[in-house]
Design an enzyme around this catalytic site. Structure first.
Site, PDB file in Angstrom:
ATOM      1  N   CYS A  17       0.812  -1.096   0.072  1.00 45.05           N
ATOM      2  CA  CYS A  17       0.038   0.166  -0.169  1.00 45.05           C
ATOM      3  C   CYS A  17       0.741   1.308  -0.100  1.00 45.05           C
ATOM      4  O   CYS A  17       2.147   1.213   0.125  1.00 45.05           O
ATOM      5  CB  CYS A  17      -0.850  -0.072   1.230  1.00 45.05           C
ATOM      6  SG  CYS A  17      -0.025   0.129   2.877  1.00 45.05           S
ATOM      7  N   CYS A  69       3.226   1.663   2.747  1.00 43.63           N
ATOM      8  CA  CYS A  69       4.582   1.013   2.691  1.00 43.63           C
ATOM      9  C   CYS A  69       5.386   1.617   1.988  1.00 43.63           C
ATOM     10  O   CYS A  69       6.577   1.695   2.260  1.00 43.63           O
ATOM     11  CB  CYS A  69       4.186  -0.476   1.885  1.00 43.63           C
ATOM     12  SG  CYS A  69       2.922  -1.608   2.831  1.00 43.63           S
ATOM     13  N   CYS A 102      39.310 -30.192 -10.536  1.00 43.01           N
ATOM     14  CA  CYS A 102      38.885 -31.490 -10.027  1.00 43.01           C
ATOM     15  C   CYS A 102      37.672 -31.054  -9.277  1.00 43.01           C
ATOM     16  O   CYS A 102      37.564 -29.927  -8.825  1.00 43.01           O
ATOM     17  CB  CYS A 102      39.966 -32.273  -9.340  1.00 43.01           C
ATOM     18  SG  CYS A 102      40.649 -31.479  -7.956  1.00 43.01           S
ATOM     19  N   CYS A 105      38.696 -28.881  -6.253  1.00 45.49           N
ATOM     20  CA  CYS A 105      38.886 -27.363  -6.558  1.00 45.49           C
ATOM     21  C   CYS A 105      37.471 -26.778  -6.379  1.00 45.49           C
ATOM     22  O   CYS A 105      37.473 -25.698  -5.841  1.00 45.49           O
ATOM     23  CB  CYS A 105      39.367 -27.300  -8.024  1.00 45.49           C
ATOM     24  SG  CYS A 105      41.108 -27.752  -8.421  1.00 45.49           S
ATOM     25  N   ASP A 129      10.073  25.431 -32.744  1.00 48.56           N
ATOM     26  CA  ASP A 129      11.197  25.718 -33.525  1.00 48.56           C
ATOM     27  C   ASP A 129      10.763  25.466 -35.268  1.00 48.56           C
ATOM     28  O   ASP A 129       9.671  24.645 -35.438  1.00 48.56           O
ATOM     29  CB  ASP A 129      12.538  25.012 -33.254  1.00 48.56           C
ATOM     30  CG  ASP A 129      13.399  25.148 -34.459  1.00 48.56           C
ATOM     31  OD1 ASP A 129      14.101  26.234 -34.759  1.00 48.56           O
ATOM     32  OD2 ASP A 129      13.953  24.072 -34.939  1.00 48.56           O
ATOM     33  N   ASP A 154      14.544  20.771 -32.318  1.00 50.76           N
ATOM     34  CA  ASP A 154      15.289  19.667 -32.961  1.00 50.76           C
ATOM     35  C   ASP A 154      16.802  19.948 -32.714  1.00 50.76           C
ATOM     36  O   ASP A 154      17.573  18.859 -33.168  1.00 50.76           O
ATOM     37  CB  ASP A 154      14.911  19.104 -34.346  1.00 50.76           C
ATOM     38  CG  ASP A 154      15.324  19.954 -35.293  1.00 50.76           C
ATOM     39  OD1 ASP A 154      15.231  21.067 -35.192  1.00 50.76           O
ATOM     40  OD2 ASP A 154      15.707  19.389 -36.420  1.00 50.76           O
ATOM     41  N   ASP A 160      18.377  24.686 -30.178  1.00 50.02           N
ATOM     42  CA  ASP A 160      17.029  24.524 -29.694  1.00 50.02           C
ATOM     43  C   ASP A 160      17.447  24.228 -27.999  1.00 50.02           C
ATOM     44  O   ASP A 160      16.396  24.219 -27.316  1.00 50.02           O
ATOM     45  CB  ASP A 160      16.091  23.764 -30.074  1.00 50.02           C
ATOM     46  CG  ASP A 160      15.824  24.243 -31.521  1.00 50.02           C
ATOM     47  OD1 ASP A 160      15.805  25.399 -31.617  1.00 50.02           O
ATOM     48  OD2 ASP A 160      15.717  23.464 -32.480  1.00 50.02           O
TER      49      ASP A 160
END
Length: 829
Positions: free
Chosen positions: A27, A30, A94, A97, A519, A718, A722
């Protein structure tokens, strides 16, 4: 990398950011508790928790401290799932290891599991996120072997893991809910059915006796509460003791009160007045069952909120057909692709990575990324975006970007960041939930006391029933889900249409915009201008002037430079080497070509050079009024030529402006172009205001003036020029074909450079905000209206008292309705 054992996503773009999964939240209270615990950590500058995704995002002033963050979350009463890491281990030969490496890893604090595969040379470790991967590597090296952490988990693997975690949570809730329901059903039938059908009550009493019936009910209720319902007590009671109760605490208090009272009535009835000897096993058990069912339904609905983003993530294929140096091809995972690779794309296949067409021609469907329905023709040299669908032709792709650098990965990253953000409207929810649960407990205690003092005989059962109903019905789950659910769904739908919100807050700010400033070049126009005409001054040759101008612009990326280069190429003019080229933003360009000084740009550039452009004024005005941009060329300090460059207006620009006006917004054109050209474009499109011939800083001042006169500004641009205006406006919107600088400065990115996406984004913003307001209205209204009903406000006048069982059902219904409504966010836009 072992794809089946992915690494948990811990941090994002930089070491100062950290993302952790959080389990156990149910909730808004929380969420608030986890956020407060994280914000209290040293060096944490920002902490945001998203209930819908189950993740906490932190920003640190210095290096991210995962261990401290995990401790804070766990001390607040919630869980952080372990991370799964894969190490490549060298030198193991082995079984001895293998055992040595496994013991070394398991000895580290926080390691839950460590297994080493001798055949593959890999170690798979499950550990707390507080444990740094470097510590694992160090432990293996101290054991006498070489180790390295295998590469970061691909974003898709992280998303798959998150989805798997959500599915596991949903399945777990489903099993607990169904088990609780199966155990609680006999209790509900016997007790509630006995009230509705008195014969059932008498039949049970006659068959086994009420004392035996109550003892059986006690067993079933115990199994429900301390089986599937144990989580409420494991989380809720410690938080209650700490003085920080949450929804789990409300359920725990209410059900334990009913259960304990019933135990006394069953096994020590002499402690109660004779008229108060009643049992509420069915209430306690059914409440647990209904709350679990409600949370199961919530989890299922939350799983649907991310469908759009998951659909985008699945656009990238798993494999690609890589072409080798010998011309042969081989299917490889896309993770094996590298920049420079050649990839064969068959008809109907998805493009596996970003790059350019090396060979072949075809039409490619880019709708899933840009929202544009028409396939785009692709020829050698054309850009291809990963995730798009090839048409009927065969293509060969030269890979340029892979993995996290692709456009699709960038889109997903933007959307996920936006989905994790919080809207300012969420601050209201956070403030309310801060005191909501303690206030509910206080209201329940007051309800109990009032019923005990003023209620009808027997007062104690009535008081208990009313108090439990208040505790159960006041669940703030719906409040916590109201905002993040709408954001998740709305931003996901927007991404499918090529509208990317880089910040969740931009959703709300966009809805507040009062004026849209555009623009011109590349935004309202195609950004692909062409040279229409050239007028040379006396004693100058037009072709020679164009050759020198195009040579000077040869290294420029400006659209006008491409127009001049294309025109020179069309006339067969040979370009000359250029030295000392210098771009002057807002004015033009200066360069040296074949020993001659070349200067080309706007009228103000000529005036700055001390040249008089008056001889060309009449021609320049006529061209500008037709919508072309007049450019002046000076050679060796003398005015040499006037050029007319025309940039076609985008097809949907006029419709976009009209749509914005219908939405009640004013429009403006803010451009560095010639005033007469800008005004001609504005007239054609029906734009209200025009600000022209401004430098980049002039655009910022224009934005500030519009803010003072009209209110919040949405600026759409763009180019590099700008970027300052995009940052200065309340909302900056960059078109995806623009520069990286502009996109980084923007709050919203349009993948397809279509002005029609501007009103579409606005409508989507308003739809999401409307959806959030509906959710919050329901969530708050539900609690405001039903808490008094649960407390018994209708009892004096109508004799109505809400049963705790129905309170639990109503609570689950509230959250489910909010989630289902949230799934409508942004629909139809």
């Amino acid at each position: 990398m072992n794809e089946t054992r992915p690494t948990r996503h811990l941090s994002s773009a930089s070491p100062s950011r950290l993302t952790l999964p959080v389990e156990g939240m149910s909730c808004a209270s929380c969420v608030g508790r986890v956020e407060r615990a994280l914000r209290a950590l040293p060096d944490v500058t920002e902490a945001s928790v998203n209930l819908a995704t189950g993740e906490a995002s932190l920003r640190f002033a210095g290096e991210a401290d995962a261990a401290a963050a995990v401790r804070a979350i766990e001390e607040a009463g919630y869980d952080v799932p372990p991370q799964r890491l894969t190490l490549s281990v060298e030198g193991i030969s082995c079984a001895s290891c293998v055992g040595r490496v496994e013991r070394a890893l398991r000895a580290l604090p926080g390691v839950g599991e460590a297994t080493v595969n001798l055949a593959t040379g890999r170690a798979h470790v499950t550990a707390s996120p507080a444990l740094a991967p470097a510590d694992l590597v160090a432990a293996v090296e101290e054991a006498g072997y070489d180790a390295r952490l295998e590469g970061d988990t691909p974003p898709q693997a992280r998303r798959d893991e998150r989805a798997a975690r959500a599915d596991a949570e949903t399945d777990g809730l489903k099993h607990r809910a169904l088990l609780a329901l199966a155990l609680a059903a006999p209790l509900f039938i016997v007790e509630m059915g006995g009230h509705l059908v008195p014969g059932l009550h008498h039949a049970v009493a006659g068959a086994i006796g009420m004392e035996t019936s109550w003892r059986i009910q006690a067993v079933l209720a115990t199994l429900v509460l301390f089986g599937p319902g144990l989580r409420f007590y494991r989380i809720g009671l410690p938080l209650l003791i700490k003085g920080a109760p949450d929804m789990n605490s409300l359920v725990a208090i209410g059900t334990l009160a009913a259960y304990s009272y019933s135990l006394v009535a069953t096994f020590a009835p002499a402690l109660l007045p004779a008229e108060a000897v009643h049992v509420y096993y069915e209430a306690a058990s059914t409440i647990v069952a209904l709350v679990l069912i409600g949370r199961w339904m919530e989890a299922r609905a939350r799983g649907r909120t991310g469908q759009a983003i998951r659909a985008l993530a699945k656009l990238q294929p798993a494999e690609a057909e890589r072409i080798g140096a010998d011309g042969g091809s081989q299917r490889v995972p896309i993770s094996a692709l590298r920049p420079g690779d050649l990839v064969a794309i068959r008809p109907g296949e998805r493009v596996p990575a970003d790059g350019r067409v090396e060979e072949g021609a075809s039409f490619v469907d880019e709708a899933m990324l840009t929202g544009e329905p028409a396939p785009v023709r692709k020829e050698p040299g054309a850009a291809l975006t990963g995730g798009t669908v090839n048409g009927a032709g065969a293509l060969t792709l030269r890979v340029e970007k892979v993995g996290g650098d692709t456009v699709l990965s960038g889109i997903l990253r933007m959307v996920e960041e936006a989905q994790g953000g919080k809207l300012p409207i969420q601050a209201l929810v956070d403030r309310v939930t801060l005191w909501f649960v303690p206030a509910v407990i206080a209201a329940a205690l007051a309800t109990f006391a009032l019923w005990l003092a003023l209620g009808p005989t027997p007062a104690l059962p009535h008081a208990l029933s009313a108090a439990v109903a208040v505790l159960i019905i006041a669940c703030p789950c719906a409040m916590g889900l109201a905002t993040p659910t709408s954001i998740l769904v709305g931003t996901g739908r927007a991404a499918r249409q090529g509208i990317l919100f880089r910040r969740g807050e931009a959703l709300q700010a966009l809805g507040d915009a009062r004026i849209v400033a555009f623009d011109k070049t590349g935004t309202l126009t195609l950004g692909r201008p062409t040279l229409e005409r050239i007028q040379a001054a006396p004693d100058f040759d037009a072709d020679e002037a164009l050759r020198l101008a195009a040579s000077a612009e040869a290294r420029s990326e400006h659209p006008i430079a491409h127009a001049l280069l294309d025109a020179a190429k069309a006339r067969g003019l040979a370009l000359a080497p250029v030295t000392g080229a210098e771009a002057l933003p807002g004015f033009g360009l200066r360069a040296e070509v074949e020993g001659r000084r070349v200067e080309i740009g706007a009228r103000r550039f000529m005036e700055r050079l001390g040249l008089d452009p008056a001889p060309f004024d009449a021609k320049a005005q006529a061209w500008a009024e037709s919508g072309a941009t007049p450019l002046f060329l000076a050679l060796d300090g003398q005015l040499a030529a006037l050029l007319a460059v025309s940039d076609p207006i985008r097809e949907d620009a006029a419709d976009a402006v009209a749509a914005l006006k219908r939405e009640g917004l004013r429009t403006a054109l803010v451009s560095g172009d010639d005033r007469r050209t800008a005004e001609a474009v504005a007239r054609k499109l029906g734009i209200d205001e025009t600000v022209a011939e401004v430098l980049p800083e002039g655009k910022v001042e224009a934005i500030r003036r519009l803010q003072r006169e009209h209110g919040p500004v949405l600026f759409v641009g763009d180019g590099i020029n700008d970027a300052p205006a995009l940052a200065a406006a309340e909302i900056g919107m960059a078109v995806g074909s623009g520069t990286d600088v502009a996109i980084e400065a923007a709050d919203i990115v349009l993948v397809a450079p279509s002005p029609g996406n501007v009103p579409r984004a606005l409508r989507l913003s308003r739809s999401v905000l409307g959806n959030i307001r509906q959710n919050l209205g329901w969530a708050f209204g539900y609690n405001v209206l039903l808490i008094p009903v649960a407390a018994g406000a209708l009892y004096p006048a109508f004799g109505l008292l809400l049963s705790p069982v129905w309170a639990a059902a109503a609570m689950g219904l509230s959250s489910t309705l909010v989630l289902l409504n949230g799934l409508r966010s942004g629909r139809g836009v």
